[in-house]
Write a protein that holds these residues in place. Structure first.
Motif, PDB file in Angstrom:
ATOM      1  N   UNK A   1       0.831  -1.204   0.000  1.00  0.00           N
ATOM      2  CA  UNK A   1       0.000   0.000   0.000  1.00  0.00           C
ATOM      3  C   UNK A   1       0.869   1.258   0.000  1.00  0.00           C
ATOM      4  N   UNK A   2       2.015   1.204   0.699  1.00  0.00           N
ATOM      5  CA  UNK A   2       2.938   2.335   0.667  1.00  0.00           C
ATOM      6  C   UNK A   2       3.534   2.491  -0.730  1.00  0.00           C
ATOM      7  N   UNK A   3       3.848   1.368  -1.376  1.00  0.00           N
ATOM      8  CA  UNK A   3       4.330   1.437  -2.752  1.00  0.00           C
ATOM      9  C   UNK A   3       3.287   2.102  -3.647  1.00  0.00           C
ATOM     10  N   UNK A   4       2.057   1.621  -3.567  1.00  0.00           N
ATOM     11  CA  UNK A   4       1.003   2.125  -4.448  1.00  0.00           C
ATOM     12  C   UNK A   4       0.749   3.607  -4.208  1.00  0.00           C
ATOM     13  N   UNK A   5       0.801   4.023  -2.947  1.00  0.00           N
ATOM     14  CA  UNK A   5       0.610   5.442  -2.632  1.00  0.00           C
ATOM     15  C   UNK A   5       1.709   6.270  -3.284  1.00  0.00           C
ATOM     16  N   UNK A   6       2.962   5.781  -3.232  1.00  0.00           N
ATOM     17  CA  UNK A   6       4.078   6.475  -3.878  1.00  0.00           C
ATOM     18  C   UNK A   6       3.866   6.545  -5.384  1.00  0.00           C
ATOM     19  N   UNK A   7       3.507   5.434  -5.988  1.00  0.00           N
ATOM     20  CA  UNK A   7       3.321   5.404  -7.443  1.00  0.00           C
ATOM     21  C   UNK A   7       2.244   6.398  -7.871  1.00  0.00           C
ATOM     22  N   UNK A   8       1.121   6.400  -7.151  1.00  0.00           N
ATOM     23  CA  UNK A   8       0.032   7.309  -7.500  1.00  0.00           C
ATOM     24  C   UNK A   8       0.461   8.761  -7.293  1.00  0.00           C
ATOM     25  N   UNK A   9       1.220   9.015  -6.233  1.00  0.00           N
ATOM     26  CA  UNK A   9       1.624  10.379  -5.906  1.00  0.00           C
ATOM     27  C   UNK A   9       2.528  10.972  -6.972  1.00  0.00           C
ATOM     28  N   UNK A  10       3.359  10.160  -7.594  1.00  0.00           N
ATOM     29  CA  UNK A  10       4.290  10.690  -8.589  1.00  0.00           C
ATOM     30  C   UNK A  10       3.675  10.757  -9.980  1.00  0.00           C
ATOM     31  N   UNK A  11       2.437  10.306 -10.122  1.00  0.00           N
ATOM     32  CA  UNK A  11       1.779  10.402 -11.419  1.00  0.00           C
ATOM     33  C   UNK A  11       1.892   9.181 -12.284  1.00  0.00           C
ATOM     34  N   UNK A  12       2.413   8.067 -11.739  1.00  0.00           N
ATOM     35  CA  UNK A  12       2.450   6.825 -12.509  1.00  0.00           C
ATOM     36  C   UNK A  12       1.030   6.309 -12.683  1.00  0.00           C
ATOM     37  N   UNK A  13       0.780   5.667 -13.800  1.00  0.00           N
ATOM     38  CA  UNK A  13      -0.539   5.115 -14.062  1.00  0.00           C
ATOM     39  C   UNK A  13      -0.538   3.587 -14.030  1.00  0.00           C
TER      40      UNK A  13
END
Length: 420
Positions: free
Chosen positions: A57-69
């Motif tokens: 979940x921490x990974x996914x939050x980081x990915x979403x925060x940086x604009x990765x889709x």
């Protein structure tokens, strides 16, 4: 199958290489194949793989925060160690490491909770499976490896059939359990398409998810090209993606300190999307599942630049061909706004060549400041040069400034050789 529309508009993905190789900081799988360490030393890493701080979940939050889709996880690299609870097992982290649990389910669930597309990496090859080195497909003069090829005269067709059943069983599990949006294959170079039985494998995959996107390492069944570690000078035909490391390694190698700067990553990203591709940026977690701070800082730096310039990123297509603007560019989907990327601070003007359209307005993306512009020259069908006033220092971005050029009508470019 037509390309799924989400993929070419994704622009940024994160490529996670996570596995037992992180324990000793080894190159993923290759370290025992090439002799960097012995096979025994490599396999001993199984004993130290805990995933004790793994938090998808921490990974996914980081990915979403940086604009990765989207993001891609190595579910099984060439070493054959599966990250999920597989019923077609050779090696897996559930039974063969202290981690003792499936790591793929949490990754898939966390991404989907954030609205991100799920990519799963799977290696066709498996250098630890006893049935894998049972046939040959090596280049001229290339010695066979005991991990990947049978010695001359010692091919075992029955063993190869068992291996293909194992591979198909694992890929079938990934499809049935996770229904990934994208499958990122690797290891295809060690066999021919016929030996891999790609037709049958593609049928199996698409039966599980007809909308699954496949990379080019599915050979003739691939949906998009996958250049690796170097931006192409010409865009591949059709959809494509550049996969790139943040330092020089895919997996966690603490001795590798050759990190790309945020400015360099912004350049890679802008040049890639300017040619119509996606950037799949690699990150290598430690064995406990935490992503090193140096990688997070760079991911966040790139993400902050994307956030300031989202209009030039999402909902755009490849921009101008080389020669019209001295830098990359993107074009809005309606083809009425050009986004010019300037890596260096313009001293006087930004020139735009070969533009037949009238320019309605030019603004600095992120600040909204309007810039003056005028045209000089031109004769008959050959347009003049559009000169855009340089932005003030206060309007310059730390890494790359983007100018939004609003056009009268859809983009119309002159590509000729000039009047004789």
């Amino acid at each position: 199958m037509p390309m799924q529309p989400w993929f070419p508009d994704a622009k940024l993905g994160v490529f996670i290489h996570y596995g037992v190789y992180a324990v000793g900081g080894a190159a993923e799988s290759w370290s025992f194949y090439t002799g960097e360490m012995t096979h025994e030393q490599y396999m001993k890493q199984l004993e130290g793989f805990t995933a004790s701080k793994y938090d998808p979940h921490a990974w996914a939050e980081l990915f979403a925060r940086i604009g990765a889709r989207y993001a891609v996880l190595t579910t099984k690299h060439h070493d054959g160690v599966a990250l999920w609870d597989t019923g077609h097992r050779s090696l897996d982290v559930v039974r063969d490491t202290p981690a003792g649990r499936d790591l793929v389910t949490g990754f898939v669930d966390a991404l989907r909770e954030r609205g991100l597309k799920v990519g799963l990496y799977y290696s066709h090859s498996d250098w630890n499976h006893p049935d894998y080195p049972s046939v040959r497909h090596v280049g001229p003069g290339e010695p066979p490896s005991p991990y990947s090829h049978a010695e001359p005269g010692k091919e075992d067709p029955a063993a190869w059939e068992r291996y293909l059943a194992y591979r198909d069983g694992q890929v079938g599990e990934l499809m049935d359990r996770f229904r990934p949006d994208l499958l990122w294959f690797d290891g295809e170079w060690e066999r021919t398409e016929e030996q891999w039985r790609m037709d049958e494998l593609a049928e199996l995959i698409l039966a599980g998810n007809p909308d699954a996107v496949l990379n080019a390492r599915m050979l003739s069944h691939g949906d998009y090209a996958t250049p690796e570690q170097g931006t192409p000078l010409q865009a591949p035909e059709g959809p494509w993606e550049l996969c790139l490391t943040i330092n020089d390694s895919w997996s966690h190698r603490p001795q590798d300190r050759d990190f790309k700067t945020v400015r360099q990553l912004v350049r890679y990203f802008a040049e890639t999307i300017g040619m119509g591709g996606n950037l799949l940026l690699g990150a290598g977690p430690r064995e406990d599942g935490t992503i090193p701070e140096e990688q997070i800082e760079r991911l966040e730096g790139l993400g902050a630049w994307i956030g300031r310039h989202a209009d030039a990123v999402y909902g755009t297509v490849a921009g101008l061909p080389a020669g019209h603007h001295y830098g990359p560019s993107t074009l809005s989907a309606d083809r009425r706004t050009l986004y010019l990327v300037c890596f260096d601070a313009p001293r006087d003007n930004v020139s735009l060549r070969g533009l037949r359209n009238e320019v309605k307005r030019v603004t600095v993306l992120g600040t909204g400041t309007e810039l003056g512009h005028h045209v000089t020259g031109g004769l008959d069908t050959v347009p003049g040069v559009t000169w855009i006033d340089a932005p003030a220092t206060a309007d310059l971005d730390e890494y790359a400034t983007v100018l939004a050029v609003e056009l009268e009508g859809e983009l119309d470019l002159y590509r000729g050789t000039g009047r004789d």
